[in-house]
Write an enzyme that holds these catalytic residues in place. Structure first.
Site, PDB file in Angstrom:
ATOM      1  N   ASP A 102       0.863  -1.167   0.000  1.00 59.82           N
ATOM      2  CA  ASP A 102       0.000   0.000   0.000  1.00 59.82           C
ATOM      3  C   ASP A 102       0.908   1.227   0.000  1.00 59.82           C
ATOM      4  OD1 ASP A 102      -2.251   1.585   0.032  1.00 59.82           O
ATOM      5  OD2 ASP A 102      -3.250   0.451   1.605  1.00 59.82           O
TER       6      ASP A 102
ATOM      7  N   GLU B  69     -17.093  10.082   4.346  1.00 63.89           N
ATOM      8  CA  GLU B  69     -16.596   8.750   4.685  1.00 63.89           C
ATOM      9  C   GLU B  69     -15.640   8.318   3.582  1.00 63.89           C
ATOM     10  OE1 GLU B  69     -19.663   5.777   4.779  1.00 63.89           O
ATOM     11  OE2 GLU B  69     -20.645   6.514   2.973  1.00 63.89           O
TER      12      GLU B  69
END
Length: 874
Positions: free
Chosen positions: A268, A615
């Site tokens: 990542d 979100e």
């Protein structure tokens, strides 16, 4: 270097297993891609190899290797590459419970990746600002807690649903031939990862052995061993004290040795830097140690995301020269990456191979947008209906209200492309109910007054307003320091970077000039985006949110129409979303306007919920109910709830349409409103699907992929990764809407199930079938769900084991058959051992879960299991 207890033993065992595996692999004939990759790597220098493990891999002209950027996003369509077909957000597609549809969506997405690649490919094979063919999707993390901001990217809370939908998506992206994949899918984030977002670079997860085997790993196992994903992304957080991208137990013991994964592992972004940075994991002391430990664990590709230390190939070169990692392991990493590029045809001229028929124009086509609309229809979940829906007769006047009613943001979610012809809910209703008078009033914003872009006509360069525009000073870095790098006159305080470059992500701008409003009254200001800003009006500070993206305490200021005011705006750019502009709320754009309009309406459609600006991934948003991209409450934001209750009090029938990426605790609405629709983030054409559902053009058949709890108070602490009292499998309370739930405009009846065997030995499977009949008056889909309950210590209350979505005409019956293997009758004990225990297995086959006030139609059956048997974990 520190080791988690038992790590040394595992490393020794894994090393022996790896040696054995490598010896076996060398004895096997290599594929043409492997041979070509090995030859290329053998001709590279150490410095060239070190550069090739960066996600921005440079060209090696003498070997005919073009530059390549591995970072491409495709969760629900080609993302961050301009116009493309935008399918419903993943959590919405999960609600379709239709793997066949998902494979078709992913195949279409892969076609668009190929088309975009062709349109951006330079003669030397490099890409000019466009996507490559390595797709960092799907996300098969378990959505264990609805407060996680990235849950919208997942396939929900259940391992079986996630595994089946994720596998279908991978098959669609890659195609059927592993030697010639359409794209390469990178399944993420391996392996135990689901927030909290603000802590992900420091967080240490200690999952139980049972939860690892029974919840967190099954979908990854299916993705790798069954769907044959050719890439895996390791996560940010630590697992049992070891950073995920340096975790030999997961990357080597499990992924490589047990599961025989032979693709490449990508970190990542910035995860390698996290390993050594003192304010992150601080697991080792230097960048060289971080690079070395990651390569040794099996991470092949570093996504660096602007971290100059680990992004510098010299760090890897130093690690090899310092003896921290063998050059042979670096060779292995580069070979895996070259194999992927060879198989994709990235080292060959275009127009060859099995996908030669795809053209540069084959994206965002009418057929692709039609598929997106179909996916949106199948994702819609009808949560409540007291008979108001469908609107059998077109109402004379329809009022559409709410912050998501006319919002493109609420269509697309995060990790999205740009829809070329977006259809908002308001637009969809207006088109579908052309004979009705359809009006729109925003009424409220998401967490405050409704905001709109300030028009260019409101800005002046001088106090007399003789010249339009506003003065802009642009600076390198985020602190408005030094001499401006650019000085210009802009028409407005805005930027439109699209996807900003690395340099633009560390920039700041100051605008100064004058503002002339058109209306008198209280105004509030906001600069849209996800980084800090400050706003002054006549030298009064009206917004100071330099470290917070969404204001919680902006000051209203009274302005008079036609009067000229000084204005100054200071803003920084740090994130990847670069389209920002100055906004305001104006007098009259409030609840009162919506309530007045409701007096003349026959039906009110209130389109509420969230957007991916609240979100999402590691965001700096701080507003009531939100923190860092995660949620602190599951309730509808207070301004929306207040207006909703006021509209209901008007006496008009109100349909609540929710657009969001996570569960909502709409308890009041469930008690008082006649109809509630969950539309998720439904994609570019989602507004059309919502309108068609309201009209009854199709019978809704979406089913919830997550539990809708009554309150976040029903859940354990967010950072607790134990599955105890989480998800429908272990939750002991009463939900608002259960996992698997969804209403229809028709009804279904189930016959008595037929079992191949009523009694089996542990380790045996069983076949069963049931007749399902559409007992209503409308054609529709039913999602037939099969749950198994076993009585054993730590076993789930029940667990989904199989499902089928079937279409039945009114009055039609069909036999639906399932095959349950031994694993479907098993449980996982506290040590992580999968066992089929003796005793009774209780089965439920129906349109949802058994029990509770919202039980769907269905039937039960029992199977007697004799003896016990230990099975493989997955």
């Amino acid at each position: 270097m520190r080791f988690h207890p038992g790590a040394k033993r595992r490393i020794v065992a894994a090393t022996l297993a790896t040696l054995a595996t490598s010896s076996h692999a060398q004895a096997q004939p290599q594929s043409p891609a492997q041979q070509r990759a090995a030859k290329l790597v053998s001709q590279m220098t150490l410095e060239e190899k070190a550069a090739q493990i960066q996600h921005r891999a440079p060209a090696i002209a003498r070997l005919g290797i073009p530059g390549f950027n591995y970072w491409n996003e495709g969760l629900h369509g080609v993302a961050r590459a301009g116009e493309a077909t935008v399918f419903p957000q993943v959590i919405g597609m999960a609600a379709s419970w239709n793997p066949q549809l998902i494979q078709e969506v992913a195949d279409t997405t892969a076609t668009e990746f190929r088309a975009k690649y062709l349109s951006k490919r330079r003669p030397d094979g490099s890409i000019a600002g466009g996507p490559g063919l390595t797709v960092w999707s799907p996300n098969v993390n378990i959505f264990r807690d609805p407060r996680w901001g990235r849950g919208q990217e997942t396939w929900g809370e259940d391992p079986v649903l996630t595994a089946r939908m994720g596998a279908a998506f991978i098959r669609g992206l890659q195609g059927s031939n592993p030697e010639f994949p359409k794209t390469v899918a990178a399944v993420k984030h391996f392996a135990v990862h689901s927030g909290p977002e603000p802590d992900r670079h420091q967080f240490d997860v200690h999952p139980s052995a049972r939860d690892v085997v029974d919840t967190y790993l099954p979908a990854f196992h299916t993705a790798v061993t069954e769907a044959k994903a050719q890439a895996v992304m390791c996560a940010y957080n630590k697992v049992d004290g070891i950073p995920a991208c340096a975790n030999e137990h997961y990357l080597k013991d499990i992924l490589r040795t047990q599961w025989k994964f032979d693709g490449h592992v990508v970190s990542d972004c910035a995860a390698i830097a996290d390993i050594h940075m003192a304010n992150k994991h601080g697991y080792v002391k230097t960048p060289e140690e971080a690079a070395a430990i990651s390569i040794k664990a099996g991470t092949d590709l570093f996504c660096s995301s602007g971290n100059k230390d680990t992004a510098d190939p010299a760090i890897t070169v130093n690690a090899v020269k310092q003896g921290l990692v063998a050059e042979a392991l670096l060779d292995q990493a580069v070979r895996r990456l070259m194999e992927a590029r060879v198989r994709l045809g990235l080292l060959d001229e275009p127009g060859q191979g099995p996908f030669a028929a795809i053209a540069a124009k084959d994206f965002d086509t009418p057929a692709h947008r039609a598929l997106s609309t179909r996916a949106a229809r199948e994702s819609m979940v009808l949560l409540k209906n007291d008979g108001l829906l469908p609107l059998k007769k077109a109402p004379g006047r329809i009022l559409v209200v709410g912050p998501n009613a006319n919002s493109v943001d609420s269509l697309v979610g995060n990790y999205n492309g740009t829809p070329s012809q977006p259809i908002t809910v308001f637009a969809g209703i207006k088109a579908r109910f052309a004979q009705s008078k359809v009006s729109f009033v925003e009424g409220t914003g998401w967490v405050g007054p409704p905001l709109e872009n300030i028009p260019d006509s409101a800005f002046c360069l001088d106090a007399a307003c003789t010249q339009p525009g506003i003065k802009a000073e642009e600076f390198k870095g985020t602190r408005l320091a030094g001499t401006p790098s650019a000085l210009r006159s802009d028409p407005n305080a805005r930027v439109a970077w699209g996807t900003p470059t690395r340099e633009e992500r560390a920039a700041s701008t100051r605008w100064t000039g004058y503002l002339r409003p058109a209306d008198s009254g209280a105004h509030s200001f906001r600069y849209s985006g996800e980084s800090g800003y400050r706003i002054w009006v006549d030298d009064k500070l009206v917004a100071d949110v330099w470290d917070i993206a969404w204001p919680t305490s902006d000051t209203d200021i009274e302005l008079k129409a036609g009067q000229v005011y000084k204005i100054r705006v200071e803003a920084m750019q740090k994130g990847a979303r670069g389209d920002h502009r100055l906004q305001w709320s104006q007098p009259g754009s409030s609840d009162a306007l919506a309530l007045k309009a409701a007096q003349d309406a026959d039906v009110v459609v209130f389109v509420a919920g969230l957007t991916a600006r609240f979100e999402g991934e590691a965001m700096s948003v701080k507003a009531p109910g939100f923190a860092g991209g995660d949620r602190t409450t599951l309730d509808l934001p207070a301004p929306q709830q207040k207006l909703l209750e006021s509209l209901h009090a008007s006496g008009k029938p109100v349909v609540l349409v929710l657009m969001n990426g996570s569960a909502m605790s709409v308890n009041w609405a469930d008690k008082h409103l006649p109809a509630i629709v969950e539309a998720w983030y439904p994609g570019g054409e989602g507004g059309q699907a919502v309108a068609e559902l309201l009209a009854g053009d199709f019978s809704p058949a979406g089913r919830l992929p997550v539990t809708f709890y009554k309150s976040a108070e029903q859940l354990p602490p967010f950072a607790d990764y134990s599955m105890k009292n989480r998800t429908y499998r272990y939750f002991g309370g009463e939900p608002l809407y259960p996992f698997g739930y969804g209403l229809s405009y028709t009804s279904f009846a189930y016959g008595k199930p037929t079992l191949g065997k009523a009694a089996v030995k542990a380790g045996d499977g069983v076949e069963l079938s049931v007749d399902v009949r559409n007992s209503g008056k409308l054609d529709g889909d039913e999602v037939v769900q099969l749950y198994v309950s076993r009585t054993a210590e730590g076993a789930p209350i029940r667990a989904l084991k199989a499902f089928q979505r079937v279409h039945l005409k009114a009055g039609e019956s069909r036999k639906v058959s399932f095959k349950l293997d031994a694993q479907a009758l098993s449980v996982v004990d506290a040590k992580g051992t999968r066992v089929v225990p003796a005793g009774t297995a209780t089965l439920w086959i129906g349109g949802g879960q058994p029990g509770g006030v919202k039980q769907a139609a269905g039937v039960s059956a029992k199977i007697a299991v004799s003896g016990t048997k230990v099975l493989k974990a997955y």
